[in-house]
Design an enzyme around this catalytic site. Sequence first.
Site, PDB file in Angstrom:
ATOM      1  N   ASP A  31       0.848  -1.194   0.000  1.00  0.00           N
ATOM      2  CA  ASP A  31       0.000   0.000   0.000  1.00  0.00           C
ATOM      3  C   ASP A  31       0.886   1.249   0.000  1.00  0.00           C
ATOM      4  OD1 ASP A  31      -1.788   2.152   0.853  1.00  0.00           O
ATOM      5  OD2 ASP A  31      -3.186   0.560   1.395  1.00  0.00           O
ATOM      6  N   GLN A  94     -14.937   1.853   2.261  1.00  0.00           N
ATOM      7  CA  GLN A  94     -14.321   1.556   0.968  1.00  0.00           C
ATOM      8  C   GLN A  94     -14.139   2.849   0.193  1.00  0.00           C
ATOM      9  OE1 GLN A  94     -16.577  -1.120  -1.547  1.00  0.00           O
ATOM     10  NE2 GLN A  94     -14.843  -1.475  -2.903  1.00  0.00           N
ATOM     11  N   HIS A 100     -10.808  -5.289  -2.826  1.00  0.00           N
ATOM     12  CA  HIS A 100      -9.427  -5.513  -2.395  1.00  0.00           C
ATOM     13  C   HIS A 100      -9.435  -5.863  -0.920  1.00  0.00           C
ATOM     14  CE1 HIS A 100     -10.282  -1.228  -1.790  1.00  0.00           C
ATOM     15  NE2 HIS A 100      -9.346  -1.214  -0.848  1.00  0.00           N
TER      16      HIS A 100
END
Length: 133
Positions: A31, A94, A100
């Site tokens: 990330d 989200q 994901h």
Amino acid sequence: MENNCIFCKIANGEIPSATVYEDEDFRAILDLNPASKGHTLIIPKKHAANLFELPEETAEKVLSIAKKLGARLKEGLHAEGLNVVQNNGEAAGQTVMHFHMHLIPRYNNDTVNVKWVPGTLTEDDKKEILGLF
């Protein structure tokens, strides 16, 4: 693949990423805005906005990948724990509307906050919810 979906482009290699795992169905990347050291995203290559749009076989496979990658992150980074997080819809947090899964290594005294205030299951709520099944 959705033309304007950033995760479709990342998952299919159109946008460079720090890839930790890839197979024919998934790409897992670090990330760019990690909650903790090692924060990883598992992204399917075929677009689905959320869990409820995923094909059954994709939904089954993602947990197996999460187990394998999570164990490697936990051991390799000496994390004391690991959150597996998957949000569906804006109300659930989200922000990218492509399914994901987050793997967030946890360390004693870190600042990651994945908590809520426990409530109480009332009899009325229990009856209503059990009636759904």
